[in-house]
Design a protein around this motif. Structure first.
Motif, PDB file in Angstrom:
ATOM      1  N   TYR A 159       0.804  -1.227   0.000  1.00 40.51           N
ATOM      2  CA  TYR A 159       0.000   0.000   0.000  1.00 40.51           C
ATOM      3  C   TYR A 159       0.837   1.278   0.000  1.00 40.51           C
ATOM      4  O   TYR A 159       0.280   2.384  -0.041  1.00 40.51           O
ATOM      5  CB  TYR A 159      -0.918   0.036   1.228  1.00 40.51           C
ATOM      6  N   GLU A 194      -7.760   7.448  -0.817  1.00 46.54           N
ATOM      7  CA  GLU A 194      -8.467   7.381   0.467  1.00 46.54           C
ATOM      8  C   GLU A 194      -9.234   6.066   0.619  1.00 46.54           C
ATOM      9  O   GLU A 194      -9.438   5.570   1.733  1.00 46.54           O
ATOM     10  CB  GLU A 194      -9.433   8.564   0.585  1.00 46.54           C
ATOM     11  N   ASP A 195      -9.646   5.480  -0.517  1.00 54.07           N
ATOM     12  CA  ASP A 195     -10.453   4.256  -0.451  1.00 54.07           C
ATOM     13  C   ASP A 195      -9.613   2.981  -0.359  1.00 54.07           C
ATOM     14  O   ASP A 195     -10.168   1.885  -0.239  1.00 54.07           O
ATOM     15  CB  ASP A 195     -11.385   4.176  -1.666  1.00 54.07           C
ATOM     16  N   GLN A 196      -8.287   3.111  -0.417  1.00 56.34           N
ATOM     17  CA  GLN A 196      -7.401   1.955  -0.211  1.00 56.34           C
ATOM     18  C   GLN A 196      -7.213   1.782   1.296  1.00 56.34           C
ATOM     19  O   GLN A 196      -6.502   2.544   1.944  1.00 56.34           O
ATOM     20  CB  GLN A 196      -6.047   2.190  -0.887  1.00 56.34           C
ATOM     21  N   LYS A 197      -7.864   0.760   1.848  1.00 52.31           N
ATOM     22  CA  LYS A 197      -7.848   0.578   3.302  1.00 52.31           C
ATOM     23  C   LYS A 197      -7.249  -0.768   3.666  1.00 52.31           C
ATOM     24  O   LYS A 197      -7.316  -1.729   2.908  1.00 52.31           O
ATOM     25  CB  LYS A 197      -9.269   0.694   3.864  1.00 52.31           C
ATOM     26  N   LYS A 243      -6.114  -3.234   7.488  1.00 55.64           N
ATOM     27  CA  LYS A 243      -6.198  -3.348   8.942  1.00 55.64           C
ATOM     28  C   LYS A 243      -4.856  -3.783   9.514  1.00 55.64           C
ATOM     29  O   LYS A 243      -4.161  -4.622   8.946  1.00 55.64           O
ATOM     30  CB  LYS A 243      -7.289  -4.345   9.325  1.00 55.64           C
ATOM     31  N   GLU A 300      -8.037   0.168  11.515  1.00 60.60           N
ATOM     32  CA  GLU A 300      -8.056   0.394  10.072  1.00 60.60           C
ATOM     33  C   GLU A 300      -7.323   1.683   9.704  1.00 60.60           C
ATOM     34  O   GLU A 300      -7.468   2.708  10.375  1.00 60.60           O
ATOM     35  CB  GLU A 300      -9.508   0.464   9.574  1.00 60.60           C
ATOM     36  N   THR A 335      -5.785   3.997   6.028  1.00 57.31           N
ATOM     37  CA  THR A 335      -5.913   4.176   4.578  1.00 57.31           C
ATOM     38  C   THR A 335      -4.532   4.402   3.976  1.00 57.31           C
ATOM     39  O   THR A 335      -3.549   4.636   4.689  1.00 57.31           O
ATOM     40  CB  THR A 335      -6.811   5.373   4.238  1.00 57.31           C
TER      41      THR A 335
END
Length: 418
Positions: A259, A269-272, A274, A285, A287
């Motif tokens: 990532y 922002e939508d690349q998450k 944990k 979580e 991002t």
């Protein structure tokens, strides 16, 4: 050079040890095998544990052997680190032939004359690279073979290193049952792979961002004129992520590779993902933007230090661009960030060979190209004797045969049925 020969390069880095097998056919290189292993026993490019380093080298070699089905006994190794130093020297000889035609023997003698230089007792010569030859005062000659003259001179760059660092590296390779055919300065090898002839002539900075260190190499006038190593690299980015996310270093490295992004504006922002945090059994979580906020400052610092080092070496206004290489520059956003911080034209060099199209392989592939380009293949390579059933490799000089392990016994067993 024979029709088909095999050369093996060994790149011993802080995070990975990589062995690349190249088949040379009429001067053209074909990559036929790659082996890699996690690097243990090396910190910031320096060997800190002999036995662990030997195991890492052996694992990488075994991996490459399994891929191609050959036994490797001779390798070219890359030399790098803070102990490397460059100095110029001059060599002069009289042409020995009666007809005054300059031959191989004359070139060898003048190169030996250039090696005569006073050195501190703790240093030794790694190699001598000719910048130009002079025949009876005529300058700018790159290859004087066949020319007529009385006096042959060479202006050369002497590459030196500390005996302790060199001998420890050689000791590790020899303990891994390998013979060293050639020692190559990594900056020259990577420059052979990464830079065009015009880039070397006009003035270019080659920046190799590895795991434990960053090597800055300046090329001008067709050759290497300065090199320096900064003690910062991709491992520092991983450590920052480990502290920032409060997770283990191994997990931080995985998140960086999957990532990681060097520029906040390029992160999504939508690349998450944990993260299991240390001291807790609850996942939190994050991002890609959160990760980029940790990575960007460290990458900015690396490029800022590179620019400062180029100025310190006296080439601040003389370079016309930067070329990036090394495993760390594969991270998305690195090119855009480098262009912002270095305020110059920047590109990333990637080997154009199937199976190694990654900046991390630049040094290994560069060693193969450098050896072939400098016409040393006959003295450093191993001859490949091919048959329809199996491949074996024999060395032209010293051959060391390791004791057969489980893999060798299995290979011999199955070869009876092929």
């Amino acid at each position: 050079m024979s029709n088909s020969e095999i050369i093996v390069s060994l790149d011993i880095g802080t995070s990975k040890v990589r062995a690349i097998i190249g088949e040379v056919t009429n001067g053209a290189i074909n990559i036929i095998g790659v082996g890699s292993a996690d690097s243990e026993g090396i910190r910031k490019g320096a060997i800190v544990d002999i036995d662990q380093t030997v195991r890492s080298i052996r694992n990488a070699i075994d991996h490459a052997e399994r891929m191609v089905g050959i036994q490797i006994s001779e390798v070219c190794i890359g030399i790098q680190g803070t102990h490397i130093a460059l100095q110029t020297n001059h060599g002069v000889v009289a042409v020995s032939n009666e007809d005054r035609e300059i031959g191989e023997e004359d070139i060898e003698r003048v190169m030996q004359a250039a090696r005569v230089v006073a050195l501190p007792p703790e240093r030794e010569i790694i190699g001598v690279v000719p910048k130009q030859f002079l025949v009876d005062g005529l300058e700018g000659i790159s290859d004087p073979r066949g020319m007529i003259g009385v006096r042959l001179e060479v202006e050369a760059t002497i590459i030196t290193g500390t005996k302790t660092s060199l001998h420890n590296l050689i000791r590790c390779v020899e303990k891994a049952d390998l013979h060293i055919a050639e020692r190559v300065l990594m900056s020259l090898a990577s420059g052979s792979m990464s830079l065009t002839k015009d880039e070397k002539t006009m003035g270019t900075v080659l920046v190799d961002i590895g795991a434990g260190s960053t090597t800055v190499s300046i090329f001008e006038g067709g050759g290497l004129v300065a090199t320096s190593t900064l003690p910062v690299g991709g491992e520092h980015v991983t450590n920052d992520i480990s502290y920032g996310l409060r997770t283990h270093t191994e997990q931080a490295e995985k998140f960086k590779l999957k990532y990681g992004c060097s520029l906040i504006t390029d992160a999504a922002e939508d690349q998450k993902f944990k993260v299991m945090r240390m001291g807790s059994n609850v996942e939190k979580e994050f991002t890609q933007v959160d990760l980029a906020n940790i990575i960007e400052p460290r990458m900015q610092e690396i490029f800022h230090l590179v620019r400062q080092e180029v100025r310190r070496l006296g080439y601040g206004d003389k370079v016309n661009g930067y070329v990036l290489t090394g495993g760390t520059v594969s991270m998305p956003g690195t090119l855009n960030l480098a262009q912002q911080e270095l305020e110059s034209s920047v590109r990333i060099a990637v080997p154009d060979f199937i199976g190694v199209r990654d900046p991390a392989f630049n040094n290994g592939v560069g060693m193969l190209q450098y050896v072939v380009k400098n016409a040393r293949v006959n003295s450093v390579s191993v001859s490949a004797k091919k048959s329809a059933v199996r491949k074996t490799v024999t060395t032209s000089s010293v051959s060391t045969s390791p004791k057969p392990g489980l893999f060798e016994r299995l290979k011999n067993y199955f070869s009876e049925f092929i």
